[in-house]
Write a protein that holds these residues in place. Structure first.
Motif, PDB file in Angstrom:
ATOM      1  N   GLU A 224       0.821  -1.209   0.000  1.00  0.00           N
ATOM      2  CA  GLU A 224       0.000   0.000   0.000  1.00  0.00           C
ATOM      3  C   GLU A 224       0.857   1.262   0.000  1.00  0.00           C
ATOM      4  N   VAL A 254      -3.829   0.777   7.418  1.00  0.00           N
ATOM      5  CA  VAL A 254      -4.414   1.626   6.385  1.00  0.00           C
ATOM      6  C   VAL A 254      -3.395   2.739   6.107  1.00  0.00           C
ATOM      7  N   GLU A 303      -9.816   2.687   9.969  1.00  0.00           N
ATOM      8  CA  GLU A 303     -10.446   3.317   8.816  1.00  0.00           C
ATOM      9  C   GLU A 303     -11.288   4.488   9.312  1.00  0.00           C
TER      10      GLU A 303
END
Length: 696
Positions: A224, A254, A303
């Motif tokens: 990511e 994340v 998130e």
């Protein structure tokens, strides 16, 4: 066969402790099962910030029945001894057997121990795990004395689809009820859910926003972060250590891309990276030319509804404050020249018995200047200047905040002050090489200062008897010695280490007495020989060949030593060398045995040419005489390869001697002369290397 699932759920476990704790959990459970007579199948341990988990496959429903036989006292032993045996076994005398052992009748007890239910065994093992897991640091919570790395909330233990019954009490006043429920992500899925096995546990955690597998978290973080950097036209700076650490900080990674204010880009990029990495665990991004870009990647553990906008804004705000401090140090430090900071090193202790950093710098400058004579292209004045300034950045604000930048900041400040580029580079590189994969300095000024720093440290600590012992090496002296070895070998330096050690010892002056200096100089060559073996192990160089060269000559010129070792390795690998080595050992054994029998060391006798009668012994004596003369010239000119060929050329004469000459003849004078001739084979070969130390 059944499956056992164990989870120890707590507050956040420090990232650096997780992998070791998972391995220790696996080990302790396996040991406990083995002691109970259970042989587990596959085990798999996991760690996240809030949990340690272990699954064990292939467990039976109960431990096996055991028949144990115990030998007791003799049948006619005193009653007191027999009663003690009965108490130990829990049996009566009628339940014991009397057997004739050939040395009289002896009582035996046969104990039939039925197997135990596996859940009961597992409950005991979990209790031992809770008290036996070796955390580097731990804390006490609650009313009892139970220690755990962070407060422990629950113990999930499921065997064959059902939770263990009862409780585990690792310490008085501390009790955990076995449960079959766990919790997911602290914020995204805080509710409990039940599990009946590992598959349900793993999948349930993923649904509850927890990725159990550490390696999967690492892959996701890196992928990511690279994706975000790539979308911005940048490259993620490679940092596997940070990936590993961040994987221990998040259960549901994340990634977000943030920006560094342009005002901070004037600060050296090492400072920006150190601040982002060390304080905030941010990943740096590079442009196409490999320069630091004004962007960073932050990995959150949650998130958000706004797609991370608030997370990015908050982290950018925190980073601005961090980098404002860094820029302040950068601006302030440059107001004081490095040379003006050197006196302040007198307030920094190097070691209580070895003086201050100012003392060390003074010794380094003198030693580096002396070493410059052995490095072609080294300028004595620049070397002395670099050594004098090498430690000055230790008293800057920047290095006080970021100790890992010592040396690096010295280079920047030196360049700002207009110092020669090679002097500035020496400040950055004088700690190198730090590890086996670290680049080794090659510029003469940097090499001189790096050598002086390490040799001064080694001599000082060996003089005060602070040598490494076993796995303990608090002053990193093994690393320093390996650094010296690499600096010498990779730069091809013809540096006599013994002389360097003596010079370094002398520079300590009255701080060390003469016996301490002598002790250091005596111990360091052997220490370096051991470190050289370690350094060359990956090259496939045999340790016995190093011993064969070093043990004979006490060689302290590492380049010459390695040339000898390489030549010796090629020699013993060939047929002539291997056969001659066999003949050498045969000759040495004969001389040793006969010398012991005669009470005379035949190796000390000179060969009498008038007593040589057989053609083979005459020829061997002549070949040895010629070889010694040739070897003398070859060794003096460091022609070690040809010297080995000279030894190899002896093989026909040596073989002929053993085939045609009887050593133990009846004529005593000729026998003694032939033994002396055999001894001269070893003496000739040992002029090149100590072949008695060559194995195989």
């Amino acid at each position: 066969m059944a499956e056992f699932l164990l989870e120890l759920f707590s507050e956040e476990i420090p990232a650096r402790m997780q992998a070791r704790a998972a391995a220790d959990l696996d080990r302790l459970v396996r040991e406990g099962l083995g002691e109970a007579g259970l042989e587990p199948g596959r085990t798999e341990a996991h760690a996240t910030p809030r949990r340690l988990a272990l699954v064990v496959e292939g467990l039976p429903a109960a431990t096996p029945d055991v028949v144990e036989e115990r030998k007791g006292p003799k049948a006619d032993a005193p009653r007191k001894a027999i009663d003690g045996f009965l108490r130990a076994t829990g049996l009566t005398l009628d339940q014991c057997e009397k057997r004739d052992t050939g040395k009289g009748e002896v009582w035996f007890a046969v104990l039939n121990k039925p197997g135990r239910p596996t859940p009961a065994v597992l409950a005991e093992i979990v209790g031992k795990v809770l008290t036996g897991l070796p955390w580097p640091k731990s804390m006490v919570t609650g009313e009892g004395r139970f220690r755990w790395v962070r407060p422990l909330h629950h113990v999930l233990a499921v065997f064959d689809g059902a939770p263990l019954t009862g409780t585990v009490e690792p310490e008085p006043h501390t009790r955990f009820v076995f449960t079959g429920e766990t919790r997911g992500h602290r914020f995204l899925a805080p509710d409990s859910f039940a599990v009946d096995g590992f598959a349900a546990y793993r999948d349930g955690l993923r649904a509850a926003r927890v990725i159990l597998d550490r390696e999967e978290r690492k892959r996701l973080i890196e992928a990511e972060a690279k994706r975000l950097a790539g979308e911005a036209g940048l490259i993620l700076r490679d940092d596997p250590g940070l990936v590993d650490e961040v994987a221990g900080l998040v259960e549901w990674p994340v990634a977000h891309l943030g920006r560094i204010d342009d005002a901070f880009m004037v600060v050296p990029e090492e400072v920006l990276i150190a601040s982002m990495r060390g304080h905030q665990r941010y990943f740096a991004c590079l442009d196409a030319e490999g320069r630091l870009a004004p962007r960073f990647v932050v990995v959150a553990n949650t998130e958000t509804a706004d797609g991370g906008a608030a997370v990015v804004a908050g982290n950018e705000r925190v980073l601005r404050a961090r980098l404002a401090d860094a820029r302040f140090f950068w601006d302030q430090d440059r107001k004081t020249p490095l040379a003006d900071r050197v006196p302040a090193l007198g307030e920094v202790v190097f070691h209580a018995r070895l003086g201050t950093m100012a003392d060390k710098v003074e010794r380094m400058a003198a030693l580096a200047a002396d070493l410059s004579g052995f490095l072609p292209g080294a300028d004595r004045d620049r070397v002395r200047s670099a050594a004098t300034l090498a430690k000055a950045d230790l008293v800057t604000g920047m290095v006080g905040e970021f100790p890992e930048l010592q040396g690096v900041m010295g280079r920047y400040y030196a360049l700002e002050e207009g110092e020669d580029a090679d002097v500035a580079e020496a400040l950055a590189l004088h700690y190198a090489p730090v590890g086996p994969t670290d680049a080794c300095p090659s510029a003469p000024t940097a090499v001189c200062v790096a050598l002086a720093d390490k040799i001064d440290t080694l001599v000082g600590f060996f003089a005060i008897d602070e040598k490494p012992t076993g796995s303990r090496d608090p002053y990193a002296l093994r690393r320093a010695a390996l650094g010296v070895i690499r600096l010498v070998l990779e730069n091809g330096l013809r540096l006599p280490l013994g002389r360097a050690f003596a010079t370094a010892a002398g520079l300590y002056g009255d701080r060390l007495d003469e016996s301490m200096k002598a002790a250091a100089q005596a111990a360091l060559p052997g220490f370096f020989a051991d470190r050289l073996k370690v350094a060359l192990r990956e090259r496939g160089v045999r340790h016995d060949l190093i011993d064969a060269v070093f043990g004979l000559t006490g060689e302290d010129d590492l380049v010459r030593l390695m040339a000898r070792v390489d030549a010796l390795a090629a020699f013993v690998a060939g047929e002539d060398g291997a056969n001659l080595l066999t003949a050498y050992r045969r000759a040495a054994n004969i001389v040793r045995i006969e010398s012991k029998r005669d009470g005379v060391d035949h190796a000390e006798r000179a060969v009498d040419g008038s007593l040589l009668a057989e053609p083979a012994e005459i020829a061997l004596a002549a070949r040895l005489g010629d070889a010694r003369e040739v070897l003398s010239n070859q060794l003096a000119t460091e022609a070690f390869g040809p010297a080995m060929q000279t030894l190899a050329a002896l093989r026909p004469a040596v073989d002929a001697f053993f085939d045609e000459v009887t050593v133990n003849t009846d004529a005593a004078d000729r026998r003694a002369n032939r033994l002396a001739l055999l001894a001269s084979i070893g003496a000739t070969m040992n002029g090149v290397a100590d072949f008695s130390r060559v194995e195989g």
